[in-house]
Design a protein around this motif. Structure first.
Motif, PDB file in Angstrom:
ATOM      1  N   GLY A 197       0.796  -1.225   0.000  1.00 23.81           N
ATOM      2  CA  GLY A 197       0.000   0.000   0.000  1.00 23.81           C
ATOM      3  C   GLY A 197       0.821   1.265   0.000  1.00 23.81           C
ATOM      4  N   GLU A 198       1.984   1.242   0.654  1.00 25.30           N
ATOM      5  CA  GLU A 198       2.791   2.450   0.752  1.00 25.30           C
ATOM      6  C   GLU A 198       3.284   2.893  -0.613  1.00 25.30           C
ATOM      7  N   VAL A 199       3.895   1.985  -1.353  1.00 21.60           N
ATOM      8  CA  VAL A 199       4.399   2.309  -2.692  1.00 21.60           C
ATOM      9  C   VAL A 199       3.239   2.676  -3.613  1.00 21.60           C
ATOM     10  N   ARG A 200       2.166   1.930  -3.507  1.00 21.30           N
ATOM     11  CA  ARG A 200       1.001   2.193  -4.355  1.00 21.30           C
ATOM     12  C   ARG A 200       0.477   3.611  -4.145  1.00 21.30           C
ATOM     13  N   MET A 201       0.425   4.079  -2.901  1.00 19.64           N
ATOM     14  CA  MET A 201      -0.088   5.415  -2.621  1.00 19.64           C
ATOM     15  C   MET A 201       0.879   6.501  -3.076  1.00 19.64           C
ATOM     16  N   TRP A 202       2.181   6.250  -2.980  1.00 18.80           N
ATOM     17  CA  TRP A 202       3.142   7.242  -3.483  1.00 18.80           C
ATOM     18  C   TRP A 202       2.906   7.492  -4.971  1.00 18.80           C
ATOM     19  N   VAL A 203       2.738   6.413  -5.724  1.00 13.23           N
ATOM     20  CA  VAL A 203       2.534   6.527  -7.165  1.00 13.23           C
ATOM     21  C   VAL A 203       1.170   7.162  -7.455  1.00 13.23           C
ATOM     22  N   TYR A 204       0.160   6.730  -6.732  1.00  9.23           N
ATOM     23  CA  TYR A 204      -1.203   7.253  -6.924  1.00  9.23           C
ATOM     24  C   TYR A 204      -1.244   8.768  -6.723  1.00  9.23           C
ATOM     25  N   ARG A 205      -0.668   9.234  -5.622  1.00  8.51           N
ATOM     26  CA  ARG A 205      -0.693  10.675  -5.336  1.00  8.51           C
ATOM     27  C   ARG A 205       0.138  11.463  -6.344  1.00  8.51           C
ATOM     28  N   SER A 206       1.237  10.873  -6.799  1.00  7.56           N
ATOM     29  CA  SER A 206       2.070  11.559  -7.792  1.00  7.56           C
ATOM     30  C   SER A 206       1.334  11.705  -9.113  1.00  7.56           C
ATOM     31  N   LEU A 207       0.609  10.668  -9.500  1.00  6.02           N
ATOM     32  CA  LEU A 207      -0.171  10.759 -10.735  1.00  6.02           C
ATOM     33  C   LEU A 207      -1.276  11.799 -10.611  1.00  6.02           C
ATOM     34  N   LEU A 208      -1.897  11.879  -9.447  1.00  2.93           N
ATOM     35  CA  LEU A 208      -2.926  12.900  -9.237  1.00  2.93           C
ATOM     36  C   LEU A 208      -2.338  14.302  -9.326  1.00  2.93           C
ATOM     37  N   ARG A 209      -1.153  14.492  -8.765  1.00  7.49           N
ATOM     38  CA  ARG A 209      -0.502  15.808  -8.839  1.00  7.49           C
ATOM     39  C   ARG A 209      -0.218  16.208 -10.279  1.00  7.49           C
ATOM     40  N   GLU A 210      -0.016  15.220 -11.127  1.00  8.88           N
ATOM     41  CA  GLU A 210       0.250  15.484 -12.538  1.00  8.88           C
ATOM     42  C   GLU A 210      -1.039  15.555 -13.359  1.00  8.88           C
ATOM     43  N   ALA A 211      -2.175  15.557 -12.651  1.00 10.02           N
ATOM     44  CA  ALA A 211      -3.497  15.606 -13.296  1.00 10.02           C
ATOM     45  C   ALA A 211      -3.740  14.389 -14.179  1.00 10.02           C
ATOM     46  N   ARG A 212      -3.117  13.272 -13.838  1.00  9.87           N
ATOM     47  CA  ARG A 212      -3.334  12.007 -14.554  1.00  9.87           C
ATOM     48  C   ARG A 212      -4.350  11.190 -13.743  1.00  9.87           C
ATOM     49  N   ILE A 213      -5.546  11.723 -13.646  1.00 11.47           N
ATOM     50  CA  ILE A 213      -6.542  11.154 -12.735  1.00 11.47           C
ATOM     51  C   ILE A 213      -6.975   9.765 -13.184  1.00 11.47           C
ATOM     52  N   LYS A 214      -7.270   9.616 -14.465  1.00 14.65           N
ATOM     53  CA  LYS A 214      -7.727   8.323 -14.977  1.00 14.65           C
ATOM     54  C   LYS A 214      -6.645   7.264 -14.775  1.00 14.65           C
ATOM     55  N   GLU A 215      -5.423   7.597 -15.148  1.00 12.53           N
ATOM     56  CA  GLU A 215      -4.332   6.639 -14.993  1.00 12.53           C
ATOM     57  C   GLU A 215      -4.113   6.281 -13.526  1.00 12.53           C
ATOM     58  N   ALA A 216      -4.217   7.284 -12.655  1.00  7.58           N
ATOM     59  CA  ALA A 216      -4.033   7.044 -11.229  1.00  7.58           C
ATOM     60  C   ALA A 216      -5.063   6.055 -10.705  1.00  7.58           C
ATOM     61  N   GLN A 217      -6.305   6.248 -11.094  1.00  3.45           N
ATOM     62  CA  GLN A 217      -7.371   5.378 -10.613  1.00  3.45           C
ATOM     63  C   GLN A 217      -7.236   3.968 -11.173  1.00  3.45           C
ATOM     64  N   GLU A 218      -6.947   3.882 -12.466  1.00  5.08           N
ATOM     65  CA  GLU A 218      -6.825   2.563 -13.093  1.00  5.08           C
ATOM     66  C   GLU A 218      -5.657   1.767 -12.502  1.00  5.08           C
ATOM     67  N   LEU A 219      -4.522   2.430 -12.342  1.00  7.57           N
ATOM     68  CA  LEU A 219      -3.349   1.740 -11.811  1.00  7.57           C
ATOM     69  C   LEU A 219      -3.558   1.348 -10.358  1.00  7.57           C
ATOM     70  N   ASN A 220      -4.153   2.237  -9.592  1.00  4.24           N
ATOM     71  CA  ASN A 220      -4.401   1.953  -8.184  1.00  4.24           C
ATOM     72  C   ASN A 220      -5.314   0.732  -8.026  1.00  4.24           C
ATOM     73  N   GLU A 221      -6.373   0.682  -8.813  1.00  5.08           N
ATOM     74  CA  GLU A 221      -7.296  -0.448  -8.746  1.00  5.08           C
ATOM     75  C   GLU A 221      -6.625  -1.736  -9.208  1.00  5.08           C
TER      76      GLU A 221
END
Length: 249
Positions: A197-221
């Motif tokens: 979960g820790e690594v997953r959240m680092w990547v998820y939040r970074s993608l959100l900061r880059e406005a890559r919302i769709k990619e963030a959600q898909e990768l997180n799931e």
């Protein structure tokens, strides 16, 4: 006396051959000039005594302060042949000094000494995990990237573990190098390392900061599904490849 004689091997061929008495950060009597070098197998077969470890640990900061970094690398590599615990040698002093170098010449000299000395390869990952965070802390993420490329090469003798990958992902994400973080994540998935979960959240939040919302959600799931055993690693790798290629384009 016996400990002094055995320590001479560690210092003699590597440390003293290029020194003059005036350049030494310690007295010329610290190590006698008449030095006898035993075979590597002899050193590897014996453990260092506490007295020898103490003398090595006194020598390391002195050599670092006088900029004899190759000599320290050779000393530590030779000491590692005796398979001591990493904590018993003042490696952190040397690693901190290496992190201050303007380029990777000296750090890579040390890392390659360990890499090409089979009996010391077990120290490679612990050393990398000490060095890389210092580069991120010093805002020199490009040096961390070069280390990542080095450990990713096919001839790297050790499987890269979760600890180093987590350091790299965290460092790249914090330094706005999200694509590089994704590449480390891909290496983890391909290597079947548990992402967590820790690594997953680092990547998820970074993608959100880059406005890559769709990619963030898909990768997180997708990563959650892998964690729960609901999806294979191949699907996550394909998703990561798509995100990375679209980003680069």
């Amino acid at each position: 006396m016996r400990s002094i004689q055995r320590l001479r091997f560690l210092a003699s061929p590597y440390l003293l051959s290029r020194f003059t008495p005036n350049s030494l950060p310690f007295t010329s009597s610290s190590f006698p000039h008449a030095l006898i070098e035993p075979t590597t197998s002899t050193i590897a077969a014996t453990s260092l005594t506490q007295e020898e470890l103490t003398q090595i640990n006194l020598l390391i900061p002195r050599l670092c302060s006088s900029n004899h970094l190759k000599e320290v690398a050779n000393l530590i590599t030779t000491a590692f042949l005796t398979n001591p615990s990493l904590e018993s040698i003042s490696v952190s002093i040397f690693i901190h000094r290496l992190s201050l170098e303007p380029d990777l010449t000296q750090p890579m000299y040390f890392l390659n000494r360990l890499k090409y000395t089979p009996k010391t390869q077990s120290f490679l990952l612990p050393i990398c995990k000490m060095l890389v965070p210092l580069y991120f802390r010093n805002r020199e993420a490009t040096k961390g990237l070069k280390i990542f490329h080095w450990v990713s090469r096919p001839d790297f003798p050790c499987p890269v573990d979760y600890g180093l990958c987590a350091i790299l992902v965290n460092g790249f994400c914090k330094n706005d190098m999200v694509v590089e973080g994704l590449k480390v994540l891909r290496m983890m998935v391909v290597g079947e390392l548990k992402v967590g979960g820790e690594v997953r959240m680092w990547v998820y939040r970074s993608l959100l900061r880059e406005a890559r919302i769709k990619e963030a959600q898909e990768l997180n799931e997708a990563l959650k599904c892998v964690e729960n055993g609901e999806k294979g690693n191949e699907e996550v790798v394909a998703l990561l490849d798509n995100i990375i290629s679209n980003w680069i384009e």
